[in-house]
Design a protein around this motif. Structure first.
Motif, PDB file in Angstrom:
ATOM      1  N   GLN A  65      27.645  43.301   5.273  1.00 14.72           N
ATOM      2  CA  GLN A  65      26.481  44.137   5.556  1.00 14.72           C
ATOM      3  C   GLN A  65      25.307  43.321   6.077  1.00 14.72           C
ATOM      4  N   LEU A  66      25.060  42.186   5.445  1.00 15.75           N
ATOM      5  CA  LEU A  66      23.841  41.438   5.708  1.00 15.75           C
ATOM      6  C   LEU A  66      23.735  41.001   7.173  1.00 15.75           C
ATOM      7  N   TYR A  67      24.841  40.558   7.755  1.00 12.58           N
ATOM      8  CA  TYR A  67      24.806  40.011   9.112  1.00 12.58           C
ATOM      9  C   TYR A  67      25.512  40.890  10.142  1.00 12.58           C
ATOM     10  N   SER A  68      25.779  42.137   9.797  1.00 11.67           N
ATOM     11  CA  SER A  68      26.607  42.978  10.667  1.00 11.67           C
ATOM     12  C   SER A  68      25.968  43.249  12.019  1.00 11.67           C
ATOM     13  N   THR A  69      24.638  43.329  12.101  1.00  9.92           N
ATOM     14  CA  THR A  69      24.010  43.688  13.382  1.00  9.92           C
ATOM     15  C   THR A  69      23.943  42.521  14.362  1.00  9.92           C
ATOM     16  N   GLN A  70      24.240  41.297  13.904  1.00  9.16           N
ATOM     17  CA  GLN A  70      24.102  40.133  14.783  1.00  9.16           C
ATOM     18  C   GLN A  70      24.988  40.236  16.017  1.00  9.16           C
ATOM     19  N   ALA A  71      26.164  40.822  15.860  1.00 11.46           N
ATOM     20  CA  ALA A  71      27.108  40.902  16.979  1.00 11.46           C
ATOM     21  C   ALA A  71      26.753  41.996  17.984  1.00 11.46           C
ATOM     22  N   VAL A  72      25.864  42.925  17.635  1.00  9.65           N
ATOM     23  CA  VAL A  72      25.553  44.053  18.532  1.00  9.65           C
ATOM     24  C   VAL A  72      24.072  44.119  18.877  1.00  9.65           C
ATOM     25  N   LEU A  73      23.362  43.004  18.746  1.00  6.58           N
ATOM     26  CA  LEU A  73      21.927  43.029  19.039  1.00  6.58           C
ATOM     27  C   LEU A  73      21.619  43.453  20.482  1.00  6.58           C
ATOM     28  N   PRO A  74      22.343  42.948  21.502  1.00 11.67           N
ATOM     29  CA  PRO A  74      22.023  43.402  22.870  1.00 11.67           C
ATOM     30  C   PRO A  74      22.212  44.903  23.056  1.00 11.67           C
ATOM     31  N   MET A  75      23.287  45.458  22.499  1.00  7.93           N
ATOM     32  CA  MET A  75      23.517  46.912  22.616  1.00  7.93           C
ATOM     33  C   MET A  75      22.411  47.686  21.911  1.00  7.93           C
ATOM     34  N   MET A  76      22.012  47.195  20.735  1.00  3.74           N
ATOM     35  CA  MET A  76      20.974  47.858  19.963  1.00  3.74           C
ATOM     36  C   MET A  76      19.640  47.824  20.713  1.00  3.74           C
ATOM     37  N   ALA A  77      19.322  46.672  21.316  1.00  4.49           N
ATOM     38  CA  ALA A  77      18.072  46.558  22.053  1.00  4.49           C
ATOM     39  C   ALA A  77      18.035  47.507  23.247  1.00  4.49           C
ATOM     40  N   ALA A  78      19.167  47.606  23.948  1.00  6.83           N
ATOM     41  CA  ALA A  78      19.216  48.491  25.114  1.00  6.83           C
ATOM     42  C   ALA A  78      19.124  49.955  24.711  1.00  6.83           C
TER      43      ALA A  78
END
Length: 447
Positions: A65-78
Motif C-alpha cells: 500500500q505504502l509505495y503503490s502509487t510510485q509506479a503510476v505517477l505519470p498516469m496519475m499526473a496526466a
C-alpha cells in the motif's frame, strides 16, 4: 473480522513480565513475583511458524500500500492534471503519516496489546486503501493517502516489539529478518502490480488491484497471528511517562547508534533508487521507462539477504552482520560507477541485499537492547528510518543534479562507511551484557 487463533498459556498462573525472554524451551529468568518469565516460542514450533507467516503477510499488506502509487505517477499526473512533484505527494504524505504516528501507535500498543493494535491499524489502512480508487478530487486522494499512512504506522514498530516478546530470544534476529523479507516483497509487489495493471487500465485500476492484494494479505495476517503470551499491559504513565521512556532511549548510546544507522542507510538507499533511473535514461544507456522500472526487481536480493542475515547473526553476532551489510552496500555502489550496464545491475543487487541485511539486524536489535518501552524504541528506529528517506532521499537529488552520479554514489558510500564506523565503536565485539541473551543459542556469540 476473522477470529484470532488461541494458544494455551504457560502453566504458571498470572501474566508474564514484559520484555523477559529466554533462549529456547527452558524457562527464562524469574519474573518480579518469582514466577518463571515467558521464554518465547521456540524455532520450529507451530506458533513460531504462524508468527513468522502472519507478520510476513503484515509486511506485504503494509508496504504494498505504502509505495503503490510510485509506479503510476505519470498516469496519475496526466489524469488529474497535476505536476509530477504534486503527484509524488501521494507517496510523501503517506510516509509522513506513517512517521508521525509510529510513536502514538507504540504507546497505544503498550496499553491495549500488540496484536489488537496491529489489527486496528492494518484493518483501517486496508479500508482506506480500498477508497483511494474512488477519489473524486486530488485533495481527497492526498487526504486518503495520508490517513492510510497514519493507519499503517501501527504495524512496523509494533511488529518488532511483538516478535521480541513472543519468540525465543535465540531466534529473534531470524524472525525479524523474515518480517523484513515480507516488507521487501510487499514493496516490490505493490510497484509491479500497479505498473502492470496501470499500463492496461489506468491508475485507478492499479490502485484497486493493490488494494485487493493488501486486503488478502491483511486477512491472512489476522487469521495466522497468535495472541500474545509475553505481553503485559503498561500502566498509564501519562505524557510525562512517555517523555521519560523516550528520554531513556535517547540516552542509550547503543540505541542511538541504531537510529543513526537507520537515518543514514535508508536515506542513501532511497537516494540511489530515486536517481539511478535518471542516469539510465540518459547517455550512454538511453533505456526506456518500461525497462528502467524493472530495477525494482533488485528488491528480491533484499528478500533473501534479510532472511540470511537473521541466521548469520545467530552464528556470528549482530554487530558482524550489520557491518558486513554496509560493506556490501559500498561494494555494490562502487560497481555502479562503471559504464557497463551488467556491472551496474550486479552492483544494484549487491547494494540492495546489503541494505536489507543491515536494516533487518538494526530493526530487530532495538527490541533486544531496550529492556523496557520496546515498542517506543522500535518506533524511534522507524521515525529515524523514514526521516532519512525524506531528508537524504531529497538532498541526494541536489548532489546528482549539480555533480552527477559519481558524486551521489560517493556520498552514499560515505554514509555507509560512517555507519560502519559508528557500529564498530558503539557496539564493540564483546560478550552480551547482563540481561541480554547472546544471539547464538548456547554458543556465546557476541551481540
Amino acid at each position: 473480522m476473522p477470529r484470532l487463533l488461541q494458544f494455551p498459556r504457560p502453566a504458571s498462573p498470572g501474566p508474564a513480565r514484559q520484555g523477559a525472554a529466554g533462549t529456547g524451551a527452558a524457562a527464562g529468568p524469574a519474573a518480579d513475583d518469582g514466577r518463571p518469565a515467558w521464554p518465547g516460542h521456540a524455532k520450529g514450533s507451530a506458533a513460531y511458524r504462524k508468527i513468522l507467516a502472519g507478520l510476513a503477510f503484515a509486511g506485504v499488506a503494509t508496504f504494498a500500500q505504502l509505495y503503490s502509487t510510485q509506479a503510476v505517477l505519470p498516469m496519475m499526473a496526466a489524469d488529474l492534471q497535476v505536476t509530477a512533484s504534486a503527484a509524488a505527494l501521494t507517496i510523501s504524505l503517506a510516509t509522513v503519516g506513517l512517521a508521525v504516528t509510529v510513536l502514538p501507535w507504540s504507546f497505544l500498543a503498550d496499553r491495549i496489546g500488540r496484536v489488537r493494535a496491529m489489527m486496528w491499524g492494518i484493518s483501517a489502512a486496508t479500508v482506506l486503501c480500498l477508497l483511494v480508487p474512488l477519489s473524486t478530487s486530488f485533495p481527497m486522494l492526498l487526504g486518503l493517502r495520508m490517513l492510510e499512512g497514519m493507519a499503517l504506522g501501527g504495524i512496523p514498530a509494533i511488529a518488532i516489539a511483538y516478535l521480541n516478546e513472543e519468540v525465543s530470544r535465540a531466534h529473534a534476529a531470524m524472525a525479524a529478518g523474515t518480517y523484513v523479507a515480507g516488507t521487501t516483497l510487499g514493496g516490490l509487489a505493490g510497484r509491479l502490480v500497479a505498473g502492470f495493471v496501470g499500463e492496461l487500465w489506468g491508475w485507478r485500476a492499479a490502485a484497486l488491484a493493490v488494494s485487493l492484494l493488501a486486503a488478502v494479505a491483511a486477512a491472512l495476517f489476522l487469521l495466522l497471528v497468535p495472541q500474545a503470551r509475553g505481553f503485559t499491559a503498561a500502566a498509564a504513565g501519562g505524557f510525562r511517562g512517555a517523555l521519560r521512556t523516550l528520554a531513556g532511549h535517547g540516552r542509550n548510546p547503543r540505541l542511538l547508534a541504531l537510529y543513526v544507522q537507520a537515518f543514514l542507510l535508508m536515506g542513501g538507499f532511497v537516494a540511489v533508487y530515486n536517481y539511478l533511473g535518471f542516469r539510465l535514461s540518459g547517455d550512454p544507456f538511453s533505456l526506456p521507462a518500461t525497462i528502467i522500472s524493472l530495477i525494482f526487481l533488485a528488491y528480491l536480493s533484499g528478500t533473501v539477504s534479510s532472511r540470511w542475515a537473521g541466521g548469520l547473526a545467530a552464528r556470528f553476532g549482530r554487530r558482524t552482520v550489520l557491518i558486513s551489510g554496509t560493506v556490501m552496500m559500498v561494494a555494490g555502489l562502487a560497481l555502479t560507477l562503471t559504464q557497463l550496464l551488467a556491472l551496474i545491475m550486479a552492483g544494484l543487487l549487491l547494494f540492495t541485499g546489503g541494505f536489507f541485511a543491515a536494516h533487518s539486524i538494526g530493526a530487530g536489535w532495538t527490541g533486544v537492547i531496550a529492556t523496557t518501552g520496546r515498542a517506543q524504541a522500535a518506533s524511534l528506529y522507524n521515525l529515524a528510518y523514514y526521516l532519512g528517506s525524506s531528508v537524504i532521499g531529497w538532498a541526494g537529488g541536489l548532489v546528482f543534479q549539480s555533480l552527477g552520479w559519481t558524486a551521489l554514489a560517493l556520498t552514499v558510500i560515505g554514509l555507509a562507511c560512517t555507519t560502519a564506523v559508528i557500529t564498530a565503536v558503539v557496539h564493540p565485539a564483546r560478550p552480551a551484557p547482563a540481561g541480554e541473551a547472546p544471539t547464538g543459542a548456547g554458543r556465546g556469540v557476541s551481540a
